[in-house]
Structures are given as C-alpha cells and as structure tokens.
Write a protein that holds these residues in place. Structure first.
Motif, short mmCIF file in Angstrom:
data_model
loop_
_atom_site.label_atom_id
_atom_site.label_comp_id
_atom_site.label_asym_id
_atom_site.label_seq_id
_atom_site.Cartn_x
_atom_site.Cartn_y
_atom_site.Cartn_z
N LEU A 1 88.73 -8.75 -102.91
CA LEU A 1 88.09 -10.06 -102.75
C LEU A 1 87.02 -10.04 -101.68
O LEU A 1 86.20 -10.97 -101.59
N PHE A 2 87.00 -9.00 -100.83
CA PHE A 2 85.94 -8.89 -99.84
C PHE A 2 84.58 -8.67 -100.51
O PHE A 2 83.53 -8.85 -99.86
N GLU B 1 86.47 -17.88 -109.28
CA GLU B 1 86.04 -16.91 -110.29
C GLU B 1 86.12 -15.50 -109.71
O GLU B 1 85.43 -15.17 -108.74
N ILE B 2 86.99 -14.68 -110.30
CA ILE B 2 87.23 -13.32 -109.83
C ILE B 2 86.63 -12.34 -110.84
O ILE B 2 86.69 -12.58 -112.05
N THR C 1 88.79 -6.92 -111.44
CA THR C 1 89.90 -7.26 -110.54
C THR C 1 91.03 -7.92 -111.31
O THR C 1 92.21 -7.65 -111.06
N ILE C 2 90.68 -8.78 -112.26
CA ILE C 2 91.70 -9.41 -113.10
C ILE C 2 92.45 -8.35 -113.91
O ILE C 2 93.68 -8.40 -114.05
N ASP C 3 91.70 -7.38 -114.45
CA ASP C 3 92.34 -6.30 -115.21
C ASP C 3 93.30 -5.50 -114.32
O ASP C 3 94.41 -5.16 -114.74
N GLN C 4 92.86 -5.22 -113.10
CA GLN C 4 93.70 -4.48 -112.17
C GLN C 4 94.96 -5.27 -111.83
O GLN C 4 96.07 -4.72 -111.80
N LYS D 1 91.35 -14.24 -118.32
CA LYS D 1 89.91 -14.10 -118.04
C LYS D 1 89.18 -15.35 -118.53
O LYS D 1 89.47 -15.88 -119.61
N THR D 2 88.26 -15.77 -117.71
CA THR D 2 87.42 -16.92 -118.12
C THR D 2 86.23 -16.41 -118.92
O THR D 2 85.71 -15.33 -118.67
#
Length: 219
Positions: free
Chosen positions: A91-92, A166-167, A171-174, A217-218
């Motif tokens: 997230l950084f 919103e990521i 990152t969502i996959d991880q 996921k969006t």
C-alpha cells in the motif's frame, strides 16, 4: 517383536485372565474366589486400555498441532509473499498518506508478531524434543489460537481497506491467493480443535478460528 510388544501393551490382561482361569480350573479353585479376581483384572485392563488410547490420541493431536503451527509460521509470517504484513506493505505504492500511517503501524506490529511466532515455534520444538509434548498441548493450543486471532484482525482490516480504497489488481490477486491458503490452514486448525474437543475440554470453539474474505476486483 511387534507381536510381543502388542501382547505386553494391549493383551496382558486377557492373557492373565485366561491363565488364571486355566490354573483355577486345573487346581479346582472355588469359583466364588476366582471370579471376583478375574473381574478386577478385567476392569483394570480396560481402564488402562482407555487411558493409553487417550494418550495416543493426545500425542497425535500434539504432533498435528506442531505441524499446523510450523506451517503458519512458514507461510504467513516473516518475509513470505503470503504474509498479510507483506501485502499491507504494498500500500506504500499508493498516493494515500492516511494508508501510509496505517501501514507503518502494521509494520511495527509485524516485528512483534515475527518475534512472538519465532519464540513460540522455538519453545514448541524444544518441548517436543525433551518432554512429553502432550503435557503442554493445551497451553500451546491456546497460544496458537491467540496468535491467529490477533493476526486475523490485520487480515480483516486489510479487507475493509480494500473495500473502501481502490487497490491495484496485482495486490488484490496477491491477497486473494493468501485468502485461499489461509482458509485451508484455518480449516485444518478448526479440525484439530474439534479432534481435541472429543478427548477433553479445550475452552476453544472451532468457529472462533475465522475465515478470511476474498476481495472482488472493481471494473
């Protein structure tokens, strides 16, 4: 050798009862004197068998708990890509100072968790090597439950962040890959608790080991 060991460990009381019955019949011992003795031997033998069976179950559960704990430490702690703390660190890369503050706080918590888990595994392995681990089973069961419960708090916090912010898709996959493996671990831990509850009181309900939720996921 196995037959002799089995006879000594499990079949000593039927053999003793049979021998006394044969001797009693041969020497014509009074039945009213022989029968109570045979009943007492049978009762003692059955009690010893039940105790030994419970000890074997505890030993199996202890070994399984050790494997579960070692798996958790190896897959979800340290610098593993499936560590929730490593995922939080991604997230950084976002331009969001508020998330950075939270991620920094999580980074400090990661150091505490790593130290706690490493110490826990070291004590667990030490007791396996020099003592009867089953004697310490409930202590370690409760400690692993506490570790995973606090760890899950960070998993849930990340999920809540992912629903609001919103990521990046990677990152969502991880995270979702983490969820699949973590939930398999959690179910295994639940099964171990259920197994122990069939032997003795644990004070822990299996559903208290919570399952993580996947992020969508969006578009």
């Amino acid at each position: 050798m196995y037959t002799v060991r089995t006879l000594i460990n499990r079949g000593w009381y039927p053999a003793l009862i049979t021998a006394l019955a044969v001797i009693g019949l041969y020497f014509e011992w009074p039945l009213e004197a022989l029968l109570p003795t045979l009943i007492v031997i049978l009762a003692i033998g059955l009690l010893v068998t039940v105790i030994k069976a419970r000890e074997r179950q505890l030993e199996r559960s202890a070994v399984r708990l050790r494997q579960i704990a070692e798996y958790f430490n190896r897959r979800f702690m340290g610098e593993s890509s499936l560590s929730i703390f490593v995922i939080i660190d991604t997230l950084f890369n976002l331009d969001n100072p508020k998330l950075w503050d939270w991620a920094r706080a999580c980074d400090m918590s990661q150091r505490i968790f790593n130290s706690w888990c490493n110490n826990f595994i070291s004590r667990l392995e030490s007791d396996v090597g020099i003592r009867k681990f089953a004697d310490y089973l409930y202590t370690y069961l409760n400690e692993l439950w506490q570790i995973t419960s606090h760890y899950y708090d960070f998993v849930e916090q990340f999920y809540e962040v992912g629903e609001k912010v919103e990521i990046p898709p990677e990152t969502i996959d991880q995270y979702n890959k983490f969820v699949l493996e973590y939930n398999a671990f959690a179910q295994n831990f639940r099964d171990n608790i259920t197994e122990l509850r069939n032997i003795a009181r644990t004070g822990i309900e299996p559903p208290s080991v919570k399952l993580a939720r996947e992020l969508v996921k969006t578009a």
